[in-house]
Design an enzyme around this catalytic site. Structure first.
Site, short mmCIF file in Angstrom:
data_model
loop_
_atom_site.label_atom_id
_atom_site.label_comp_id
_atom_site.label_asym_id
_atom_site.label_seq_id
_atom_site.Cartn_x
_atom_site.Cartn_y
_atom_site.Cartn_z
N ASP A 66 0.83 -1.19 0.00
CA ASP A 66 0.00 0.00 0.00
C ASP A 66 0.87 1.25 0.00
O ASP A 66 2.09 1.19 0.20
CB ASP A 66 -1.02 0.00 1.14
CG ASP A 66 -0.40 0.18 2.51
OD1 ASP A 66 0.83 0.40 2.60
OD2 ASP A 66 -1.14 0.11 3.50
N ASN B 51 -3.77 12.78 0.47
CA ASN B 51 -5.13 13.24 0.16
C ASN B 51 -5.46 14.55 0.86
O ASN B 51 -6.06 15.45 0.28
CB ASN B 51 -6.15 12.17 0.56
CG ASN B 51 -6.42 11.17 -0.55
OD1 ASN B 51 -6.31 11.50 -1.72
ND2 ASN B 51 -6.76 9.95 -0.18
N HIS C 4 -8.47 14.94 -3.12
CA HIS C 4 -8.81 13.59 -3.60
C HIS C 4 -8.62 13.42 -5.11
O HIS C 4 -8.40 12.31 -5.58
CB HIS C 4 -10.24 13.24 -3.19
CG HIS C 4 -10.39 13.00 -1.72
ND1 HIS C 4 -10.03 11.82 -1.12
CD2 HIS C 4 -10.82 13.81 -0.71
CE1 HIS C 4 -10.25 11.88 0.18
NE2 HIS C 4 -10.73 13.09 0.46
N GLU D 130 -6.02 2.33 -0.92
CA GLU D 130 -4.67 2.45 -1.49
C GLU D 130 -3.88 1.15 -1.35
O GLU D 130 -2.65 1.14 -1.44
CB GLU D 130 -3.91 3.60 -0.80
CG GLU D 130 -3.49 3.33 0.64
CD GLU D 130 -4.57 3.67 1.66
OE1 GLU D 130 -4.22 3.87 2.83
OE2 GLU D 130 -5.76 3.74 1.29
N ASP E 139 -6.67 10.35 -6.60
CA ASP E 139 -7.12 9.42 -7.65
C ASP E 139 -6.10 9.31 -8.77
O ASP E 139 -5.84 8.22 -9.30
CB ASP E 139 -8.46 9.88 -8.22
CG ASP E 139 -9.62 9.66 -7.25
OD1 ASP E 139 -9.42 8.94 -6.24
OD2 ASP E 139 -10.72 10.19 -7.50
#
Length: 340
Positions: free
Chosen positions: A221, A229, A234, A264, A238
């Site tokens: 991760d 973030n 966000h 993630e 993304d």
């Protein structure tokens, strides 16, 4: 087995064999259980509409072209034969052609040699095209059902437009494939989703045990992704996920399986890799990720957990071990790999 040819030199026999295999319309295959190598005749490729030699010479090529509806039945029959539960390997199923359609074949094979532990050392077989025969049988069955239901007269049955029925069936199959694809893909990153990964892992564990191949698993991760973030928003978050997936996808083998586990967090299946080789593969990914500039001045790192599947492992045991490995990587400073 009859001795049709008796050559005095190996080169003579090789020349004869290769000439015969090049002329045979149907497809022959020769599996070496010691190395996992599978030799396929030119006719095998031509029968399915592929360029000769285009596929990797391993069992994955074969398993990946079997129709999904036939896969479990074929694997069960194969395992019964190689484990001695059945004395014959003979089965009909569908194989995917180069244009995406499926061809009905009959697969015959025989074990030629065993290893010291009793598992298969060599097995030779042949695929024979029975597509037209199967289509004719299906049409007869359809007509018989309609007659039995008394829904049509014989004259009307004869006038059935076979081409129209075929087109309708093809449209239906395409819709089914489309729905299946959407249900197995993560829409943000365009890689496999958790549902697809769980199905693939079960299949690979069975395949690993069937052919006595190693199998490794990795989970990773993005380190401190919440901070990213919170800092960049966000939308950038993304973008990071999408660019990370493209980077990883471009730097793993074709037979590896990459999926988004959630948020993630991502997972990788490494067929035919021991944990030692899987660690080399993940170290390559870890380095590439840490050096990749996502946005001007923006870099990320990832932590990895890696493990190898054993004969006695359940899916649950695998995940407990790999989760623990990832937790250790996080605890030991992040941007690192741990293995149990």
């Amino acid at each position: 087995m009859n001795d049709t040819y008796k050559h005095s030199e190996v080169t003579e026999s090789d020349t004869t064999l290769n000439a015969i295999l090049d002329l045979i319309v149907e497809g022959t295959w020769d599996w070496n259980g010691e190395t996992g190598h599978v030799t396929r005749s030119p006719g095998w490729y031509r029968m399915l509409g592929h360029e000769v030699g285009i596929f990797q010479e391993n069992v994955f090529t074969w398993e990946n072209i079997i129709h999904p509806d036939d896969y479990k039945r074929v694997m069960a029959h194969f395992e019964q034969y190689i484990t001695g539960q059945s004395t014959q390997y003979l089965i009909e199923y569908r194989c995917k052609k180069s244009d995406g359609s499926y061809l009905w074949i009959i697969d015959r094979a025989k074990i030629q040699a065993y290893k010291a532990d009793g598992t298969v050392a060599r097995m030779i077989g042949a695929h024979h095209n029975i597509h037209n025969k199967k289509l004719a049988e299906d049409e007869v069955c359809k007509l018989n059902k309609l007659l039995q239901q008394d829904n049509m007269s014989l004259d009307n049955l004869i006038k059935i437009n076979a081409k129209e029925l075929e087109n309708k069936n093809q449209e239906l199959e395409e819709k089914i494939r489309e729905v299946d694809l959407l249900s197995n893909i993560d829409l943000l990153t365009n890689i496999a989703n958790r549902r697809s990964f769980e199905k693939e892992l079960k299949k690979e564990v069975l395949r690993s045990r069937r052919y006595n191949h190693p199998l490794s698993l990795a989970i990773f991760d993005i380190d401190l992704f919440k901070n990213v973030n919170d800092t960049y928003g966000h939308k950038i978050g993304d973008d990071i996920l999408q660019k990370l997936c493209k980077l990883v996808s471009a730097n793993i083998r074709e037979l590896d399986f990459f999926a988004r586990w959630g948020g993630e967090e991502f997972v990788l299946i490494f067929p035919e890799l021991t944990v030692k080789k899987a660690l080399i593969a993940t170290e390559k990914l870890r380095t590439l990720i840490s050096q990749f500039e996502i946005e001007p001045g923006l870099y990320i790192t990832c932590s990895f957990g890696v493990t190898e599947c054993t004969d006695k492992d359940t899916i649950e045991a695998l995940f407990q071990r790999i989760d623990k490995s990832l937790y250790q990587a996080k605890s030991n400073g992040r941007n690192r790999i741990e293995s149990l």
